[in-house]
Scaffold this active site. Structure first.
Site, mmCIF file in Angstrom:
data_model
loop_
_atom_site.group_PDB
_atom_site.id
_atom_site.type_symbol
_atom_site.label_atom_id
_atom_site.label_comp_id
_atom_site.label_asym_id
_atom_site.label_seq_id
_atom_site.Cartn_x
_atom_site.Cartn_y
_atom_site.Cartn_z
ATOM 1 C CG ASP A 1 34.722 -80.431 20.171
ATOM 2 O OD1 ASP A 1 34.586 -81.343 19.317
ATOM 3 O OD2 ASP A 1 35.626 -79.575 20.112
ATOM 4 C CG ASP B 1 32.264 -73.944 18.491
ATOM 5 O OD1 ASP B 1 32.409 -74.554 17.411
ATOM 6 O OD2 ASP B 1 33.193 -73.813 19.315
ATOM 7 C CB CYS C 1 23.726 -53.196 22.324
ATOM 8 S SG CYS C 1 23.744 -54.760 23.227
ATOM 9 C CB CYS D 1 23.180 -56.507 26.366
ATOM 10 S SG CYS D 1 24.630 -55.478 26.684
ATOM 11 C CG HIS E 1 28.302 -55.636 24.586
ATOM 12 N ND1 HIS E 1 27.192 -54.982 24.113
ATOM 13 C CD2 HIS E 1 29.224 -55.593 23.595
ATOM 14 C CE1 HIS E 1 27.434 -54.549 22.892
ATOM 15 N NE2 HIS E 1 28.666 -54.899 22.546
#
Lengths: 387, 387
Positions: A93, A279, A317, A319, A348
């Site tokens: 950025d 983002d 999930c 993860c 997560h």
């Protein structure tokens, strides 16, 4: 040396787009979510964890890295990739948003922004040219143009004046990059000669100003286009309308990046309106505050109801956190103030965001994006009374 | 269900011992270093990182886990292993040291210790029997006897009285475990029926008291023996002498655990005096403070000399941190207050400690421990002006 920036549109489903862009440090599939690594590190996550969660590209911030450790120090290290040990794509950025939100005593003129560091009060000046030079030293794969960030709410007149200044600054940024590409001055080390540059569309909540900004920014000929100045307090339907209108005005053959947005629902809704890149600090910041995103809605892990809950955060999930730990343990870690609470929660939430992007990409590819979108919005809105 | 605790001595080199012990959750090679996971988590390190660093066994703490989230809650989760998601060996300290160092308004009687929680001021009582029950609910693989921890310095008389009380408490702990093994009362869930129990030798800096404590504690017939109350302010040569004398007095066929020690040099020196097991917060706590251990000595990563140092923390270390990141980046993360500074530094320091233990084991096996020891002490004492 690597490839020049190139965006390829692979499929569309309604207004939603499936594509990829090439950078000197690798290819990124779109729609893409970019975890925020403000100071050269995604908070509470090792690079290997960020990559394992599915991130192809991460963000750095010009304002923060300029102040500490300094863009020249980073250039002497060989650029940001080598300095931080991340060899995948990086976007920086421009620092515009931070100058307006973090720095003290800022004075904005046509020339640029003068401000005091939030760290030590030291005085600095950012001009469009200077932020291009700083980002050249950082050597990110995608540099952002320096824009003026408007407070919300703003009058139409203020929004117009600010947008027009951002358009002029964008043109100066583009011109400066051409100078650096052709003949960089001796004091500017160009760490990544194939760095791409994106312009930023502003204009507040005024559709005609957004259109004017889009057209004028596109006239400078950037490699991609961002939509800035949203998710700053305006109603959600206003944001969605502006996203739809602005995205539709941008060239089809360049990626469209919605800055600083948003919730999982926002990602799906804005992909539906033609956005390719996002983002947001939300997955990482919320994780550190114990706010978790799951396929069944949001969870506030502090809640007493999880004290004896042996299940994973999210049963679907995959993860590390969900494979290995229970809600009861995660609640304990959070209440005990253990650093691993932030790390496990971050893993997560990043996985949830990046898995969501994968499902979005797949749905567009298969032409099932609209049914995916309906189902997704239904499921994530459950349990929301919890947060 | 798993195996009963058993220690096997594999080799000796002088007084140094190479062995292994079996627990219901796996085998541990000795000499071993046990990372400290006070509240059920090694600070700033995920379990997978702790295991990758080479840890075979980690510590939990009875005092902390009793107060939060509670031993009964953990028993309802199936015990500490399942609660925290660590399926390798676990040792729990009895909480004696924490009652004496953390809790407020403690009153010690022959019966036990009354104290107020350092978290919320709530009143609690620990008796030897109660700490055995709590550890039975936690279900660690090795439970520690409850001992009285003496302030340093202490008179011979105070040290003798305290040691003798600890001996009586040890016998009560042993007796209570026999009760739990034979016929546990309904209010005590025994999460790990094959839990082993270690006694703790006290006696301050007085060699004859240490010998008396060792003999009397051994008379209770524990599965292993710890040496407590050292590294509390006494001169290093006094500590080494007491370790040597006490270790030599303990049965050859049981592991010897030196509690709360110490520096890398201490590990080598105390292995040389017959110690098999260690725990210490030093590698993790120092890491979070930017103090790193390397094969060339200690590094304080805050030091300006590392600002542009592109080398790894330790050129011969193969940990994730050293493979991926430079001293310059680690210094930046530390100064920027990034949580990953603590995580990356912890990974490295744990790896250094656990690699050191691996080299110690190998040297004893090969009969080259003495030359390893000389070389190790020479190399780690370099650069120590830095810390």
């Amino acid at each position: 040396m690597g490839r020049t920036f190139r965006f390829t549109l692979r499929a569309t489903d309604g207004t939603a787009r499936r594509g990829e862009f090439e950078t000197p440090h690798g290819v990124v599939q779109t729609p893409a979510f970019m975890p925020v690594g403000t100071q050269g590190a995604v908070k509470a996550a090792l690079h290997s964890d960020v990559a394992a969660a599915g991130a192809a590209i991460i963000l750095g911030n010009t304002y923060h890295l300029f102040l500490r450790p300094g863009d020249e120090l980073i250039a002497r290290r060989g650029g940001l990739h080598r300095f931080i040990g991340w060899d995948g794509p990086l976007l920086t950025d421009s620092g515009g948003f931070q100058v307006f939100s973090l720095a003290a005593h800022r004075v904005i003129t046509e020339q640029g922004a003068e401000f005091q560091s939030h760290l030590d009060g030291s005085r600095h000046q950012f001009t469009p040219e200077r932020t291009v030079d700083i980002q050249a030293r950082l050597g990110s794969d995608i540099a952002m143009a320096f824009d003026e960030c408007l407070a919300f709410p703003a009058t139409r007149q203020a929004a117009a004046a600010s947008m027009q200044r951002s358009v002029r600054w964008a043109a100066r940024c583009r011109a400066r990059l051409e100078v650096l590409r052709a003949a960089p001055p001796p004091d500017v080390t160009v760490s990544n000669p194939r760095q791409a540059q994106f312009g930023i569309v502003q204009g507040g909540v005024f559709l005609d100003l957004r259109r004017e900004s889009a057209d004028a920014t596109v006239a400078s000929g950037f490699d991609g286009y961002a939509i800035g100045g949203l998710s700053v307090g305006e109603p959600i339907d206003v944001m969605y309308t502006i996203v739809a209108e602005t995205a539709g005005r941008l060239p089809r053959d360049r990626p469209r990046y919605l800055m600083g947005v948003g919730t999982p629902e926002d990602l799906v809704e804005c992909v539906a309106r033609g956005i390719d890149m996002f983002d947001c600090v939300m997955p990482t910041r919320n994780a550190r505050n114990g706010q978790l995103f799951t396929s069944q809605g949001r969870i506030n892990i502090k809640n007493a109801r999880y004290a004896e809950d042996d299940g994973p955060l999210d049963p679907i999930c995959s993860c590390y956190t969900c494979r290995r730990h229970s809600r009861a343990y995660l609640r304990h870690l959070y209440l005990a103030g253990e650093m691993t609470a932030g790390a496990l929660n971050t893993l997560h939430n990043l996985t949830f965001y990046l898995d969501t992007m994968g499902r979005i990409r797949e749905a567009i590819q298969l032409g099932t994006f609209d049914s995916f979108r309906q189902e997704f919005l239904r499921s994530v809105s459950r349990l929301s009374h919890d947060s």
